[in-house]
Each structure stands twice: as structure tokens, then as C-alpha cells.
Design a protein around this motif. Structure first.
Motif, PDB file in Angstrom:
ATOM      1  N   LEU A 157       0.842  -1.210   0.000  1.00 10.99           N
ATOM      2  CA  LEU A 157       0.000   0.000   0.000  1.00 10.99           C
ATOM      3  C   LEU A 157       0.872   1.254   0.000  1.00 10.99           C
ATOM      4  N   ASN A 158       2.014   1.168   0.685  1.00  6.02           N
ATOM      5  CA  ASN A 158       2.952   2.294   0.741  1.00  6.02           C
ATOM      6  C   ASN A 158       3.596   2.583  -0.615  1.00  6.02           C
ATOM      7  N   ARG A 159       3.564   1.605  -1.513  1.00  5.75           N
ATOM      8  CA  ARG A 159       4.228   1.761  -2.812  1.00  5.75           C
ATOM      9  C   ARG A 159       3.264   2.127  -3.940  1.00  5.75           C
ATOM     10  N   MET A 160       2.011   2.344  -3.594  1.00  8.15           N
ATOM     11  CA  MET A 160       1.034   2.771  -4.610  1.00  8.15           C
ATOM     12  C   MET A 160       1.170   4.274  -4.868  1.00  8.15           C
ATOM     13  N   PRO A 161       0.688   4.753  -6.016  1.00  6.42           N
ATOM     14  CA  PRO A 161       0.823   6.180  -6.335  1.00  6.42           C
ATOM     15  C   PRO A 161       0.109   7.071  -5.317  1.00  6.42           C
ATOM     16  N   GLY A 162       0.785   8.160  -4.926  1.00  3.97           N
ATOM     17  CA  GLY A 162       0.162   9.131  -4.022  1.00  3.97           C
ATOM     18  C   GLY A 162      -0.342   8.485  -2.749  1.00  3.97           C
ATOM     19  N   THR A 164      -3.188   6.652  -2.732  1.00  6.37           N
ATOM     20  CA  THR A 164      -4.199   5.651  -3.113  1.00  6.37           C
ATOM     21  C   THR A 164      -4.150   4.439  -2.183  1.00  6.37           C
ATOM     22  N   GLY A 165      -2.951   4.065  -1.712  1.00  3.95           N
ATOM     23  CA  GLY A 165      -2.830   2.934  -0.784  1.00  3.95           C
ATOM     24  C   GLY A 165      -3.524   3.208   0.537  1.00  3.95           C
ATOM     25  N   LEU A 166      -3.341   4.420   1.052  1.00  2.14           N
ATOM     26  CA  LEU A 166      -4.023   4.825   2.284  1.00  2.14           C
ATOM     27  C   LEU A 166      -5.537   4.762   2.077  1.00  2.14           C
ATOM     28  N   PHE A 167      -6.010   5.292   0.961  1.00  2.00           N
ATOM     29  CA  PHE A 167      -7.449   5.326   0.668  1.00  2.00           C
ATOM     30  C   PHE A 167      -8.023   3.899   0.594  1.00  2.00           C
ATOM     31  N   LEU A 168      -7.343   3.014  -0.124  1.00  2.00           N
ATOM     32  CA  LEU A 168      -7.835   1.631  -0.267  1.00  2.00           C
ATOM     33  C   LEU A 168      -7.809   0.900   1.072  1.00  2.00           C
ATOM     34  N   ALA A 180      -5.171  -2.358 -10.634  1.00  2.00           N
ATOM     35  CA  ALA A 180      -4.021  -3.107 -10.118  1.00  2.00           C
ATOM     36  C   ALA A 180      -2.764  -2.782 -10.917  1.00  2.00           C
ATOM     37  N   LEU A 181      -2.909  -2.670 -12.245  1.00  2.00           N
ATOM     38  CA  LEU A 181      -1.768  -2.291 -13.082  1.00  2.00           C
ATOM     39  C   LEU A 181      -1.305  -0.873 -12.723  1.00  2.00           C
ATOM     40  N   PHE A 182      -2.252   0.033 -12.543  1.00  2.00           N
ATOM     41  CA  PHE A 182      -1.945   1.428 -12.198  1.00  2.00           C
ATOM     42  C   PHE A 182      -1.250   1.518 -10.836  1.00  2.00           C
ATOM     43  N   ALA A 183      -1.689   0.683  -9.902  1.00  2.00           N
ATOM     44  CA  ALA A 183      -1.180   0.746  -8.523  1.00  2.00           C
ATOM     45  C   ALA A 183       0.087  -0.083  -8.318  1.00  2.00           C
ATOM     46  N   GLY A 184       0.566  -0.741  -9.373  1.00  2.00           N
ATOM     47  CA  GLY A 184       1.764  -1.566  -9.242  1.00  2.00           C
ATOM     48  C   GLY A 184       1.511  -2.906  -8.582  1.00  2.00           C
ATOM     49  N   MET A 185       0.244  -3.357  -8.603  1.00  2.00           N
ATOM     50  CA  MET A 185      -0.117  -4.642  -7.982  1.00  2.00           C
ATOM     51  C   MET A 185      -0.243  -5.774  -9.000  1.00  2.00           C
ATOM     52  N   ALA A 186      -0.065  -5.466 -10.275  1.00  2.00           N
ATOM     53  CA  ALA A 186      -0.139  -6.483 -11.322  1.00  2.00           C
ATOM     54  C   ALA A 186       0.830  -6.115 -12.434  1.00  2.00           C
ATOM     55  N   ASP A 187       1.173  -7.106 -13.245  1.00  2.00           N
ATOM     56  CA  ASP A 187       2.147  -6.902 -14.316  1.00  2.00           C
ATOM     57  C   ASP A 187       1.552  -7.021 -15.708  1.00  2.00           C
ATOM     58  N   ASP A 242      -6.882  12.390  -8.471  1.00  2.00           N
ATOM     59  CA  ASP A 242      -6.817  13.750  -7.906  1.00  2.00           C
ATOM     60  C   ASP A 242      -7.804  13.915  -6.751  1.00  2.00           C
ATOM     61  N   GLN A 243      -8.975  13.292  -6.915  1.00  2.00           N
ATOM     62  CA  GLN A 243      -9.995  13.395  -5.861  1.00  2.00           C
ATOM     63  C   GLN A 243      -9.551  12.654  -4.594  1.00  2.00           C
ATOM     64  N   ILE A 244      -8.929  11.478  -4.793  1.00  2.00           N
ATOM     65  CA  ILE A 244      -8.409  10.719  -3.642  1.00  2.00           C
ATOM     66  C   ILE A 244      -7.345  11.533  -2.916  1.00  2.00           C
ATOM     67  N   GLN A 245      -6.476  12.182  -3.679  1.00  2.00           N
ATOM     68  CA  GLN A 245      -5.432  13.022  -3.072  1.00  2.00           C
ATOM     69  C   GLN A 245      -6.062  14.131  -2.222  1.00  2.00           C
ATOM     70  N   GLN A 246      -7.117  14.729  -2.766  1.00  5.52           N
ATOM     71  CA  GLN A 246      -7.817  15.813  -2.054  1.00  5.52           C
ATOM     72  C   GLN A 246      -8.488  15.310  -0.779  1.00  5.52           C
ATOM     73  N   LEU A 247      -9.212  14.181  -0.901  1.00  5.94           N
ATOM     74  CA  LEU A 247      -9.961  13.635   0.236  1.00  5.94           C
ATOM     75  C   LEU A 247      -9.045  13.212   1.385  1.00  5.94           C
ATOM     76  N   THR A 248      -7.800  12.844   1.052  1.00  3.79           N
ATOM     77  CA  THR A 248      -6.892  12.321   2.083  1.00  3.79           C
ATOM     78  C   THR A 248      -5.830  13.340   2.502  1.00  3.79           C
ATOM     79  N   ASP A 249      -5.971  14.582   2.054  1.00  5.77           N
ATOM     80  CA  ASP A 249      -4.927  15.590   2.282  1.00  5.77           C
ATOM     81  C   ASP A 249      -5.107  16.307   3.614  1.00  5.77           C
TER      82      ASP A 249
END
Length: 367
Positions: A157-162, A164-168, A180-187, A242-249
Motif C-alpha cells: 500500500l505504501n508503494r502505490m501512487p500518491g 491511493t494505498g491509504l485510501f484503499l 491493479a496495473l496502475f497501482a503496481g499490484m499487477a504486471d 486527484d480526488q483521492i489526493q484531495q480527500l486524504t490531504d
């Protein structure tokens, strides 16, 4: 082969393990963890095995999580004196298996079609080649049952963009293969109907004695089988970034929780995330907040040691027992959390969860 909870097979130099409890969506029990772990050890030492394939029986799920009903039976209700024996054994074995997959020398390919949740993500996250499909539905929904995103969640979760890991982690929101591809959880994303074709193509590879060469061979083999970009599901995580970044800021956890649960827009995905967090355990968000802070610069082994303490303590806290009761046992979906709100949880309660209840060394001290 066989009809046990995990069956093993071989196709030349490719060894395969299939989680085989389709009626339970291949949920991971202690027996399965022991079988898979022992088999991976055997294959690691077998020169005739070049690579490992892991999938789940049926099309509905790779693995929809751990055996929470067994853990429920062995966990403490509010005010009860806990017995840590079973929960320590279960989680220590599960995390040891996850760590083994993360650090395995030979390539491991995981076919993550259908539901991949909790313990299923634990098996998939560390694999060298993680395949999702258009049917993949991932989540770490532990907030609903008073547990926390474990199985290495503090790492991935710490390695996801911005954030997003905290939000999930806070909301248990479902995410798809594109996410999953976007978050680095799949190849790779392959069409769900191509499982057998992918397996057959891998089995026919001219494997090398060098594991690194085999990693490259497998990547090159899977690439042309991928689902074209235009046919992939939309990534909610990417769209809502962007919305996730805002909600968790916010600098404090209660502020972040108020921000997410206060969402009043029309978006169904965000509405569901807000509702899940609002109805979930008030202890879990604190654990998520702190585990990500603690885990940011930890080694993978230290992450699993920290999570082992958290897992057994949460099973002893009453929150897990109450969460599972409301969701899976009585199914009233009316958990009576004690205390009832994020604001009422004290810093001492959270801090205690990070200290293992064992006498002596952490059971994962040797990782």
C-alpha cells in the motif's frame, strides 16, 4: 493431482499449484498454507522445476481471502481473555508463505482472475509475474471486520501512487485489473478465457538453468497474449486519483476519515468507499494510518514481523470477533463497536497493538 484443498501438477519444467476450494472461493485455510509452503520449498530445490504457476479452481475467484470463520472461533470477544496460540500460528505461517513468494528465486506466475482479496492478495503481491483479467476484483476489505490490510499491506500500500494505498486501506474499496496495473499490484492483463492458452504457452518454453533468464522468457511469452488497451476496464483509481489526493490531504487521521465519509457527490464508487469506512471498525483506520507510517522505511521482513503483532492483537481486541459476527455469523450487519468512533480510540490502544504479546522473540524473527 488429487482432490485436496490444493492440487499440484507438472507440465514439463513448469510446476503448478491450484487452490481448490471453489465453493469457498478458494479462501485460504491453515491446511492450504502448509501444503503450498512445503511444495514451494520442494520445488525451490528441484532442478527439474524452472518456474511455478499458481491459480485458483473455477472462474469466480483466485482466492477471496483467509479463513476468517476459523480465526473468529479462536479470537476473543470484548472483555474476554485472549488465547494467542491459534492466531499466532495461522498468521505466522501465512506471512512466512507470503515472504517466501516475495523472495523466491524461480519465477512465480499467479493467475489472479475473479475475486482476489486479503490472503489472496498476499499470495499474488509477491509473485514475479502477476496476471489480472477483465474479471479481476481486488480489495483489502478488513475495515468491515475489524482487522487491517495485512499480508504485506504495509509494504505494497505504501508503494502505490500518491495516497491511493491509504485510501484503499481505509475504505476497503474494490478495484479492478486496470487499477491493479496502475497501482503496481499487477504486471499483465490477459483475457480471462486465455488461462489455458497462457499455461500451455509457458509450459512449452525452452527454460534455462538461470532463473533471471527464465524471468525474461516468461515476460516475453505473456506480452503478446495481453488484452488490448482499448478492451480493458476503466481504472477507477486512475480516474479518481486527484480526488483521492484531495480527500486524504489532512495531517490527522480523524480529519481524513471525516473528509472521506463526508463525501456528498454522485460518484457510486466513492459513495460506497465512504459508506464502508463509516460502518467499519473505528480501530482499523488507526492501524492503517500507523502501519503505513511505521512501514515506510522498513524491510519486507520487518513489515511481516510488525503485521504479525498487529494481527494477533486485533484478533484479541474484540473488534475482529464483533466484525465477523455481524458480517458472517449472525449476518445482521450491525456491529456494535467498542468504542464506537475513531475519535474515541486512544493513542495507547493503538500503540499497544504494535507490541507482540509473546514472551521472547517474534515468531518471524528468523525471516
Amino acid at each position: 493431482m488429487g482432490d485436496g484443498p490444493v492440487f499440484f501438477s507438472r507440465r514439463g519444467a513448469l510446476a503448478a499449484a491450484t487452490l481448490n476450494l471453489p465453493k469457498a472461493l478458494n479462501a485460504l485455510n491453515l491446511d492450504m498454507i502448509k501444503l503450498l509452503s512445503a511444495q514451494l520449498d520442494q520445488w525451490a530445490d528441484d532442478d527439474s522445476v524452472a518456474a511455478v504457476w499458481i491459480d485458483g479452481s473455477g472462474d469466480k475467484a483466485f482466492c477471496a481471502g483467509g479463513d476468517v470463520v476459523a480465526l473468529y472461533r479462536e479470537s476473543a470477544a470484548y472483555g474476554e481473555t485472549p488465547d494467542y496460540t491459534y492466531t499466532t500460528d495461522f498468521f505466522a505461517r501465512e506471512y512466512r508463505l507470503d515472504y517466501k513468494i516475495h523472495t523466491y528465486k524461480k519465477p512465480i506466475v499467479v493467475w489472479g482472475g475473479g475475486f482476489v482479496m486479503g490472503g489472496g492478495i498476499g499470495i499474488m503481491a509477491g509473485a514475479s509475474h502477476r496476471i489480472v483479467t477483465e474479471t479481476t476484483r481486488l480489495a483489502m476489505p478488513e475495515v468491515t471486520i475489524g482487522l487491517f490490510p495485512d499480508v504485506g499491506g504495509s509494504w505494497f500500500l505504501n508503494r502505490m501512487p500518491g495516497r491511493t494505498g491509504l485510501f484503499l486501506g481505509l475504505t476497503g474499496a474494490q478495484f479492478n485489473g486496470s487499477d491493479a496495473l496502475f497501482a503496481g499490484m499487477a504486471d499483465r492483463m490477459l483475457p480471462s478465457v486465455q488461462r489455458e492458452a497462457a499455461l500451455a504457452a509457458l509450459a512449452e518454453l525452452d527454460f534455462d538453468a538461470d532463473p533471471d533468464a527464465n524471468h525474461r522468457l516468461i515476460s516475453d511469452c505473456l506480452k503478446p497474449l495481453e488484452l488490448p488497451l482499448g478492451e480493458r476496464p476503466v481504472s477507477a483509481l486512475r480516474e479518481h486519483y486527484d480526488q483521492i489526493q484531495q480527500l486524504t490531504d489532512f495531517a490527522s487521521l480523524p480529519d481524513v476519515c471525516r473528509s472521506i465519509t463526508g463525501y456528498e457527490g454522485e460518484d457510486k464508487w466513492l459513495q460506497k468507499a465512504a459508506a464502508t469506512l463509516a460502518g467499519g471498525s473505528p480501530l482499523t483506520p488507526w492501524i492503517v494510518w500507523e502501519q503505513l507510517k511505521h512501514g515506510r522505511h522498513m524491510s519486507l521482513a520487518d513489515v511481516f514481523r510488525m503485521e504479525l503483532a498487529l494481527a494477533v492483537n486485533l484478533c484479541a481486541s474484540g473488534h475482529f470477533k464483533e466484525g465477523v459476527r455481524a458480517l458472517l455469523i449472525d449476518k445482521d450487519r450491525q456491529p456494535q463497536w467498542q468504542p464506537a468512533t475513531v475519535e474515541e480510540i486512544t493513542a495507547e490502544q493503538v500503540e499497544r497493538c504494535f507490541h507482540g504479546p509473546w514472551q521472547g522473540a517474534n515468531p518471524l524473527a528468523d525471516l
